[in-house]
Design an enzyme around this catalytic site. Structure first.
Site, short mmCIF file in Angstrom:
data_model
loop_
_atom_site.label_atom_id
_atom_site.label_comp_id
_atom_site.label_asym_id
_atom_site.label_seq_id
_atom_site.Cartn_x
_atom_site.Cartn_y
_atom_site.Cartn_z
N TYR A 136 -0.13 -3.00 -13.05
CA TYR A 136 -0.13 -2.89 -11.59
C TYR A 136 0.30 -4.23 -11.02
CZ TYR A 136 -1.89 -1.78 -6.86
OH TYR A 136 -2.00 -1.56 -5.52
N LYS A 164 3.85 -0.45 -12.41
CA LYS A 164 3.91 -0.02 -11.01
C LYS A 164 4.39 -1.23 -10.22
CE LYS A 164 1.13 1.51 -7.09
NZ LYS A 164 -0.24 1.54 -6.53
#
Length: 300
Positions: A136, A164
């Site tokens: 992330y 991500k």
């Protein structure tokens, strides 16, 4: 279940009762709606799922509820957001024991780690379980940037399979795909950059506002990946004012209010977050209603 990083993966909202306790039934109803509308997987307890506000026992309750309702239909990815490496490793093991398919790993919370510390943290978490890991990268939110050079070191861990990308820099998408396309799945993490990211080669999207409008979101990504930019632009234009609300500090409140209007679920958030009020709330309602009206015009 191996995760195929293609399609829309909503960052699912954690439904709460009026006393702020976890509402498993409402959360399951929301997940079922998302799957029926064509999402490719669900991400439980990301930022949108209020991970940092949940007690350790509540986090496991959320995963159990998700596992029960999903019933193998799509992959389940759990957010992992902890303040130290020991707890992060323990959570990875617990999630694996519950049969979850993957982890979306935040950097260590509350501490801005340097590159060496960041690499050590992620590798330690990766070694704690056999679950696939979605990195992330949200430097705006957490002060840690997973640059391509850092990612190269992290890819020494075989279970790290995706990132991500939420740096808000579309050139980063091209850099990552050019450098790691045969090893790393690049996933869009910004709702109002999905068409731009898909044009650069991204085929997966972790979305906040897909909670409210899953079917149009799924269709938007399909159009973009297929290269049908004329129809994708029309749909994107209708959705973008709503997508902008996914990029602000109160994104959770905006998303839950949009869900409330469209699907009827409670908009309750866990303090210190508070529900939107006054002019701020009315503005969001107007944006949601306009998006719904524009989508009807387009046949959605």
């Amino acid at each position: 279940m191996s995760i195929q990083w293609q399609g829309v993966f909503p960052a699912v909202t954690t439904k709460l009762r009026s006393d702020f306790s976890f509402d498993a039934e409402a959360t399951q109803q929301g997940i079922d709606r998302l799957i029926n509308d064509g999402v490719a997987g669900v991400v439980m307890m990301g930022m949108v799922g209020e991970n940092a506000q949940l007690a350790p026992s509540e986090k496991l309750d959320v995963l159990r509820a998700a596992k029960e309702v999903v019933a193998g239909r799509v992959p389940i990815i759990s957010g992992l957001a902890e303040t130290n490496t020991e707890r992060a490793m323990a959570y990875a093991k617990e999630a694996e024991g519950l049969g979850i398919n993957g982890l979306m790993v935040f950097p260590g919370l509350t501490y801005k780690s340097d590159e060496h510390e960041t690499i050590s943290f992620y590798k330690s978490v990766a070694n704690a379980s056999g679950l696939e890991i979605l990195l992330y990268n949200n430097p705006r939110g957490y002060g840690v940037d997973l640059t391509p050079d850092v990612v190269e070191r992290l890819l020494e861990a075989p279970t790290i399979t995706a990132i991500k990308e939420e740096s808000y820099d579309t050139t980063r998408v091209t850099d990552l795909l050019s450098r790691f396309s045969d090893r790393l799945n690049v996933v869009c993490g910004v709702d109002d950059l999905i068409l731009e990211s898909a044009a650069l080669g991204v085929v997966a999207w972790v979305s906040g506002m897909a909670n409210a409008l899953p079917r149009p979101s799924v269709e938007l990504l399909k159009l973009a990946v297929a290269g049908d930019l004329i129809n994708a632009r029309k749909l994107y234009a209708a959705l973008t004012p709503l997508f902008h609300l996914d990029t602000v500090v109160k994104l959770v409140q905006h998303i839950k209010l949009a869900e409330n209007i469209i699907a009827g679920s409670a908009e309750t958030v866990k303090p210190p977050r508070l529900n939107l009020e006054g002019a701020e709330r009315e503005k969001t309602i107007a944006i949601v209603n306009k998006a719904v009206s524009d989508l009807k015009t387009l046949g959605y």
